[in-house]
Scaffold this motif. Sequence first.
Motif, PDB file in Angstrom:
ATOM      1  N   ILE A  34      -3.196   9.988  -3.654  1.00 28.72           N
ATOM      2  CA  ILE A  34      -3.306   8.741  -4.408  1.00 28.72           C
ATOM      3  C   ILE A  34      -3.000   7.584  -3.463  1.00 28.72           C
ATOM      4  O   ILE A  34      -2.026   7.639  -2.701  1.00 28.72           O
ATOM      5  CB  ILE A  34      -2.303   8.718  -5.588  1.00 28.72           C
ATOM      6  CG1 ILE A  34      -2.584   9.856  -6.567  1.00 28.72           C
ATOM      7  CG2 ILE A  34      -2.280   7.357  -6.268  1.00 28.72           C
ATOM      8  CD1 ILE A  34      -3.845   9.714  -7.371  1.00 28.72           C
ATOM      9  N   VAL A  35      -3.798   6.526  -3.531  1.00 29.25           N
ATOM     10  CA  VAL A  35      -3.529   5.292  -2.802  1.00 29.25           C
ATOM     11  C   VAL A  35      -3.404   4.193  -3.851  1.00 29.25           C
ATOM     12  O   VAL A  35      -4.333   3.944  -4.623  1.00 29.25           O
ATOM     13  CB  VAL A  35      -4.633   4.950  -1.782  1.00 29.25           C
ATOM     14  CG1 VAL A  35      -4.275   3.674  -1.024  1.00 29.25           C
ATOM     15  CG2 VAL A  35      -4.854   6.105  -0.820  1.00 29.25           C
ATOM     16  N   ASP A  81       5.408  13.337  -5.939  1.00 29.78           N
ATOM     17  CA  ASP A  81       6.100  14.211  -4.990  1.00 29.78           C
ATOM     18  C   ASP A  81       6.783  13.267  -3.994  1.00 29.78           C
ATOM     19  O   ASP A  81       6.139  12.739  -3.096  1.00 29.78           O
ATOM     20  CB  ASP A  81       5.098  15.122  -4.282  1.00 29.78           C
ATOM     21  CG  ASP A  81       5.726  15.942  -3.161  1.00 29.78           C
ATOM     22  OD1 ASP A  81       6.918  15.742  -2.829  1.00 29.78           O
ATOM     23  OD2 ASP A  81       4.997  16.767  -2.581  1.00 29.78           O
ATOM     24  N   HIS A  82       8.057  13.026  -4.175  1.00 33.69           N
ATOM     25  CA  HIS A  82       8.779  12.014  -3.387  1.00 33.69           C
ATOM     26  C   HIS A  82       8.953  12.397  -1.922  1.00 33.69           C
ATOM     27  O   HIS A  82       9.342  11.554  -1.111  1.00 33.69           O
ATOM     28  CB  HIS A  82      10.117  11.682  -4.049  1.00 33.69           C
ATOM     29  CG  HIS A  82       9.927  10.958  -5.350  1.00 33.69           C
ATOM     30  ND1 HIS A  82       9.704   9.610  -5.436  1.00 33.69           N
ATOM     31  CD2 HIS A  82       9.857  11.438  -6.617  1.00 33.69           C
ATOM     32  CE1 HIS A  82       9.541   9.261  -6.692  1.00 33.69           C
ATOM     33  NE2 HIS A  82       9.625  10.350  -7.438  1.00 33.69           N
ATOM     34  N   SER A  83       8.614  13.629  -1.561  1.00 47.25           N
ATOM     35  CA  SER A  83       8.679  14.022  -0.149  1.00 47.25           C
ATOM     36  C   SER A  83       7.417  13.604   0.607  1.00 47.25           C
ATOM     37  O   SER A  83       7.355  13.732   1.822  1.00 47.25           O
ATOM     38  CB  SER A  83       8.877  15.537  -0.021  1.00 47.25           C
ATOM     39  OG  SER A  83       7.700  16.223  -0.422  1.00 47.25           O
ATOM     40  N   ALA A  84       6.414  13.117  -0.127  1.00 49.83           N
ATOM     41  CA  ALA A  84       5.128  12.782   0.491  1.00 49.83           C
ATOM     42  C   ALA A  84       4.683  11.379   0.083  1.00 49.83           C
ATOM     43  O   ALA A  84       3.635  11.192  -0.515  1.00 49.83           O
ATOM     44  CB  ALA A  84       4.080  13.810   0.091  1.00 49.83           C
ATOM     45  N   VAL A  85       5.520  10.394   0.395  1.00 49.53           N
ATOM     46  CA  VAL A  85       5.205   9.000   0.064  1.00 49.53           C
ATOM     47  C   VAL A  85       5.242   8.162   1.335  1.00 49.53           C
ATOM     48  O   VAL A  85       6.184   8.246   2.120  1.00 49.53           O
ATOM     49  CB  VAL A  85       6.220   8.419  -0.953  1.00 49.53           C
ATOM     50  CG1 VAL A  85       5.951   6.942  -1.220  1.00 49.53           C
ATOM     51  CG2 VAL A  85       6.193   9.209  -2.255  1.00 49.53           C
ATOM     52  N   ASP A  86       4.199   7.357   1.537  1.00 49.37           N
ATOM     53  CA  ASP A  86       4.163   6.386   2.631  1.00 49.37           C
ATOM     54  C   ASP A  86       3.981   5.026   1.991  1.00 49.37           C
ATOM     55  O   ASP A  86       3.027   4.816   1.231  1.00 49.37           O
ATOM     56  CB  ASP A  86       3.003   6.694   3.589  1.00 49.37           C
ATOM     57  CG  ASP A  86       2.922   5.673   4.716  1.00 49.37           C
ATOM     58  OD1 ASP A  86       3.921   5.496   5.433  1.00 49.37           O
ATOM     59  OD2 ASP A  86       1.856   5.041   4.863  1.00 49.37           O
ATOM     60  N   ILE A 127       0.855  -1.189   0.000  1.00 47.32           N
ATOM     61  CA  ILE A 127       0.000   0.000   0.000  1.00 47.32           C
ATOM     62  C   ILE A 127       0.892   1.241   0.000  1.00 47.32           C
ATOM     63  O   ILE A 127       1.657   1.466   0.935  1.00 47.32           O
ATOM     64  CB  ILE A 127      -0.937   0.018   1.224  1.00 47.32           C
ATOM     65  CG1 ILE A 127      -1.777  -1.269   1.248  1.00 47.32           C
ATOM     66  CG2 ILE A 127      -1.819   1.269   1.195  1.00 47.32           C
ATOM     67  CD1 ILE A 127      -2.573  -1.450   2.519  1.00 47.32           C
ATOM     68  N   THR A 128       0.780   2.007  -1.061  1.00 49.32           N
ATOM     69  CA  THR A 128       1.558   3.237  -1.183  1.00 49.32           C
ATOM     70  C   THR A 128       0.591   4.414  -1.243  1.00 49.32           C
ATOM     71  O   THR A 128      -0.311   4.436  -2.072  1.00 49.32           O
ATOM     72  CB  THR A 128       2.433   3.212  -2.452  1.00 49.32           C
ATOM     73  OG1 THR A 128       3.225   2.027  -2.452  1.00 49.32           O
ATOM     74  CG2 THR A 128       3.323   4.434  -2.518  1.00 49.32           C
ATOM     75  N   THR A 129       0.800   5.361  -0.346  1.00 55.55           N
ATOM     76  CA  THR A 129       0.020   6.594  -0.332  1.00 55.55           C
ATOM     77  C   THR A 129       0.960   7.713  -0.752  1.00 55.55           C
ATOM     78  O   THR A 129       2.078   7.805  -0.234  1.00 55.55           O
ATOM     79  CB  THR A 129      -0.538   6.856   1.081  1.00 55.55           C
ATOM     80  OG1 THR A 129      -1.286   5.716   1.494  1.00 55.55           O
ATOM     81  CG2 THR A 129      -1.440   8.072   1.093  1.00 55.55           C
ATOM     82  N   LEU A 130       0.533   8.529  -1.702  1.00 58.75           N
ATOM     83  CA  LEU A 130       1.434   9.549  -2.234  1.00 58.75           C
ATOM     84  C   LEU A 130       0.678  10.781  -2.692  1.00 58.75           C
ATOM     85  O   LEU A 130      -0.533  10.758  -2.867  1.00 58.75           O
ATOM     86  CB  LEU A 130       2.250   8.959  -3.388  1.00 58.75           C
ATOM     87  CG  LEU A 130       1.457   8.427  -4.585  1.00 58.75           C
ATOM     88  CD1 LEU A 130       1.333   9.469  -5.675  1.00 58.75           C
ATOM     89  CD2 LEU A 130       2.084   7.158  -5.117  1.00 58.75           C
ATOM     90  N   ARG A 131       1.430  11.826  -2.876  1.00 59.07           N
ATOM     91  CA  ARG A 131       0.924  13.059  -3.483  1.00 59.07           C
ATOM     92  C   ARG A 131       1.559  13.147  -4.870  1.00 59.07           C
ATOM     93  O   ARG A 131       2.688  12.715  -5.081  1.00 59.07           O
ATOM     94  CB  ARG A 131       1.322  14.289  -2.668  1.00 59.07           C
ATOM     95  CG  ARG A 131       0.892  14.282  -1.224  1.00 59.07           C
ATOM     96  CD  ARG A 131      -0.555  14.449  -0.978  1.00 59.07           C
ATOM     97  NE  ARG A 131      -0.945  15.834  -0.844  1.00 59.07           N
ATOM     98  CZ  ARG A 131      -2.190  16.237  -1.043  1.00 59.07           C
ATOM     99  NH1 ARG A 131      -3.116  15.398  -1.365  1.00 59.07           N
ATOM    100  NH2 ARG A 131      -2.507  17.482  -0.890  1.00 59.07           N
ATOM    101  N   LEU A 132       0.834  13.745  -5.776  1.00 61.34           N
ATOM    102  CA  LEU A 132       1.347  13.928  -7.127  1.00 61.34           C
ATOM    103  C   LEU A 132       2.238  15.158  -7.200  1.00 61.34           C
ATOM    104  O   LEU A 132       2.104  16.092  -6.402  1.00 61.34           O
ATOM    105  CB  LEU A 132       0.187  14.081  -8.111  1.00 61.34           C
ATOM    106  CG  LEU A 132      -0.710  12.854  -8.225  1.00 61.34           C
ATOM    107  CD1 LEU A 132      -1.922  13.184  -9.087  1.00 61.34           C
ATOM    108  CD2 LEU A 132       0.052  11.664  -8.774  1.00 61.34           C
ATOM    109  N   ALA A 133       3.143  15.141  -8.165  1.00 63.55           N
ATOM    110  CA  ALA A 133       3.971  16.316  -8.424  1.00 63.55           C
ATOM    111  C   ALA A 133       3.062  17.479  -8.811  1.00 63.55           C
ATOM    112  O   ALA A 133       1.983  17.288  -9.395  1.00 63.55           O
ATOM    113  CB  ALA A 133       4.966  16.019  -9.543  1.00 63.55           C
ATOM    114  N   ARG A 134       3.499  18.664  -8.482  1.00 62.42           N
ATOM    115  CA  ARG A 134       2.699  19.885  -8.703  1.00 62.42           C
ATOM    116  C   ARG A 134       2.200  19.959 -10.149  1.00 62.42           C
ATOM    117  O   ARG A 134       2.952  19.770 -11.095  1.00 62.42           O
ATOM    118  CB  ARG A 134       3.541  21.117  -8.388  1.00 62.42           C
ATOM    119  CG  ARG A 134       2.769  22.423  -8.525  1.00 62.42           C
ATOM    120  CD  ARG A 134       3.618  23.620  -8.184  1.00 62.42           C
ATOM    121  NE  ARG A 134       4.169  23.546  -6.844  1.00 62.42           N
ATOM    122  CZ  ARG A 134       3.567  24.013  -5.747  1.00 62.42           C
ATOM    123  NH1 ARG A 134       2.395  24.572  -5.840  1.00 62.42           N
ATOM    124  NH2 ARG A 134       4.170  23.920  -4.578  1.00 62.42           N
TER     125      ARG A 134
END
Length: 104
Positions: A51-52, A84-89, A7-14
Amino acid sequence: MTEVLEITTLRLARGLSGADFIDANTDINDYLQRQPGFRWRRIVQRDDDTIVDIVAYDDIARARAGAAGITGEMAGSPVHATIDHSAVDWQMTTVLQHVEGAQA
């Protein structure tokens, strides 16, 4: 039967959308379908645009091997530029219960 979820939770690049992320995943989907133990993948977008990405495998060893290939063998994939690699779990977890819905 064991089922392991990556399970990867992330934000997209701007400036990018969920559709951009899906489009950039074509080669990753092909890669996953070649992996031993791969079962399925689901990508969802929450109301806050997070995004999940959930990938199911049949055991932890195969899940780890498949995940390692995303940053190894697939390091050149365009998907990496959409994140956005600073916001990945990122987590791996074993399913405790699976309940099927009624078949229509």
